[in-house]
Design a protein around this motif. Structure first.
Motif, PDB file in Angstrom:
ATOM      1  N   TRP A 133       0.855  -1.187   0.000  1.00 36.46           N
ATOM      2  CA  TRP A 133       0.000   0.000   0.000  1.00 36.46           C
ATOM      3  C   TRP A 133       0.889   1.235   0.000  1.00 36.46           C
ATOM      4  N   ARG A 134       0.459   2.261  -0.724  1.00 34.18           N
ATOM      5  CA  ARG A 134       1.220   3.509  -0.796  1.00 34.18           C
ATOM      6  C   ARG A 134       0.263   4.686  -0.772  1.00 34.18           C
ATOM      7  N   SER A 135       0.541   5.676   0.061  1.00 37.55           N
ATOM      8  CA  SER A 135      -0.292   6.866   0.136  1.00 37.55           C
ATOM      9  C   SER A 135      -0.064   7.745  -1.089  1.00 37.55           C
ATOM     10  N   ALA A 193       3.261   0.844   3.181  1.00 35.59           N
ATOM     11  CA  ALA A 193       3.112  -0.281   4.088  1.00 35.59           C
ATOM     12  C   ALA A 193       3.093  -1.586   3.302  1.00 35.59           C
ATOM     13  N   MET A 194       3.633  -2.639   3.901  1.00 34.03           N
ATOM     14  CA  MET A 194       3.644  -3.953   3.270  1.00 34.03           C
ATOM     15  C   MET A 194       3.288  -5.024   4.288  1.00 34.03           C
ATOM     16  N   HIS A 195       2.567  -6.037   3.817  1.00 34.96           N
ATOM     17  CA  HIS A 195       2.246  -7.230   4.600  1.00 34.96           C
ATOM     18  C   HIS A 195       2.719  -8.403   3.755  1.00 34.96           C
ATOM     19  N   ALA A 196       3.558  -9.266   4.304  1.00 32.93           N
ATOM     20  CA  ALA A 196       4.165 -10.300   3.470  1.00 32.93           C
ATOM     21  C   ALA A 196       4.485 -11.561   4.261  1.00 32.93           C
ATOM     22  N   HIS A 197       4.578 -12.653   3.531  1.00 33.94           N
ATOM     23  CA  HIS A 197       5.051 -13.932   4.070  1.00 33.94           C
ATOM     24  C   HIS A 197       6.137 -14.448   3.136  1.00 33.94           C
ATOM     25  N   ALA A 254      -5.090   0.307   9.446  1.00 39.34           N
ATOM     26  CA  ALA A 254      -5.768   1.553   9.107  1.00 39.34           C
ATOM     27  C   ALA A 254      -5.325   2.074   7.753  1.00 39.34           C
ATOM     28  N   LEU A 255      -4.022   1.992   7.479  1.00 44.04           N
ATOM     29  CA  LEU A 255      -3.521   2.441   6.182  1.00 44.04           C
ATOM     30  C   LEU A 255      -4.067   1.578   5.056  1.00 44.04           C
ATOM     31  N   ALA A 256      -4.036   0.267   5.258  1.00 41.47           N
ATOM     32  CA  ALA A 256      -4.452  -0.656   4.200  1.00 41.47           C
ATOM     33  C   ALA A 256      -5.938  -0.550   3.878  1.00 41.47           C
ATOM     34  N   ARG A 257      -6.758  -0.219   4.868  1.00 42.67           N
ATOM     35  CA  ARG A 257      -8.202  -0.142   4.606  1.00 42.67           C
ATOM     36  C   ARG A 257      -8.630   1.243   4.130  1.00 42.67           C
ATOM     37  N   GLY A 258      -7.678   2.157   3.976  1.00 42.22           N
ATOM     38  CA  GLY A 258      -8.016   3.468   3.452  1.00 42.22           C
ATOM     39  C   GLY A 258      -8.628   4.400   4.469  1.00 42.22           C
TER      40      GLY A 258
END
Length: 277
Positions: A11-13, A20-24, A132-136
């Motif tokens: 995600w990028r503003s 932000a990043m979520h990763a495995h 919060a960032l990821a959900r906009g």
């Protein structure tokens, strides 16, 4: 969302220096690199290990990572099961604004002396910020959560003695040589500079320049040049340029070459990054 499959969401503003990043990851190995922003991460499952400031560190589930801007590090899974983590990149100007609001009296921005912090409360705050960032979240809610998270990280690090003063700089001669070479790299990062040309510009031997640059900036000149190219690529991708065109503009051989190094540094492809905004 674990198992054998590796995945990453980004995600990028569009209007603030926030990403932000979520990763495995199980097999992915980050190339040695740094970010222009402060980077705060929390390991959710498994464990990851990385080299930073000349030492090895491990972040297991529940632990928080804090990287300063331009702090060189790498990273990979600590065992075969891999790791899942969330990380948020916050521009130094946002951190400075939060500290000003807190009326903090520090010389410059904080430098976190410990890249791994132990705090369940802070880990929870980082997960909430990422969500919060990821959900906009609205700009107001976003700014509030960013401020509270930065304040919490800074206070925790300060109470734990993990905020340090800037380290002693290398000898003036090494700093001067490295700075001259760095200036040329910034001016000509997309060009095929040779070691001889860079050393001649700095006014020293290739060996002396390599050692000086490594001591001052924590990476070899070639690694620094590649990172400049990747940072330029990120800016052009955000502007909407196609990856193939970006690759040649910033000095990579072709799109495949750009994609390979982009993924090694950031864990995602250029196309994924461009679409994140």
């Amino acid at each position: 969302m674990t198992g054998d499959r590796e995945w990453a969401s980004y995600w990028r503003s569009a209007d603030a220096p926030l990403e932000a990043m979520h990763a495995h990851f199980r097999h992915h190995r980050y190339q040695r690199h740094s970010h222009e922003a402060y980077s705060f991460g929390v390991t959710e499952r498994g464990a990851q290990t990385f080299a930073c400031r000349g030492a090895g560190h491990t972040s297991a589930a529940g632990m928080v990572m804090a990287f300063n801007p331009d702090e060189v590090h790498d990273g990979h899974a600590a065992h075969e099961l891999g790791f899942t983590y969330r990380i948020v990149h916050i521009g130094p100007e946002l951190v400075a604004g939060v500290l000003a609001d807190m009326a903090e009296r520090r010389v410059g921005l904080p430098l976190f002396g410990a890249p791994v912090l132990h705090s369940p409360l802070l880990a929870t705050r980082l997960r909430r910020l990422h969500a919060a960032l990821a959900r906009g979240a609205s700009p107001l809610e976003r700014d509030e959560i960013v401020a509270s998270t930065v304040a919490a990280v800074t206070r925790l690090a300060g109470s734990a003695g993990a905020i340090r003063t800037p380290p002693t700089v290398p000898a003036p001669a090494a700093t001067r040589l490295a700075a001259r070479a760095r200036g040329l790299l910034h001016d000509c990062y997309a060009e095929p500079l040779s070691a001889d040309a860079l050393a001649a510009w700095a006014g020293c031997s290739r060996y002396t320049l390599y050692r000086s640059f490594q001591a001052v900036y924590g990476m070899a000149p070639s690694e620094y040049q590649r990172q400049l190219r990747l940072r330029a690529a990120r800016r052009l991708l955000v502007a909407g340029r196609p990856a193939a065109r970006v690759a040649t503009e910033v000095g990579f051989t072709d799109q495949a070459h750009l994609t390979r190094w982009f993924t090694r540094h950031y864990g995602i492809t250029p196309t994924t990054y461009r679409r994140a905004g």
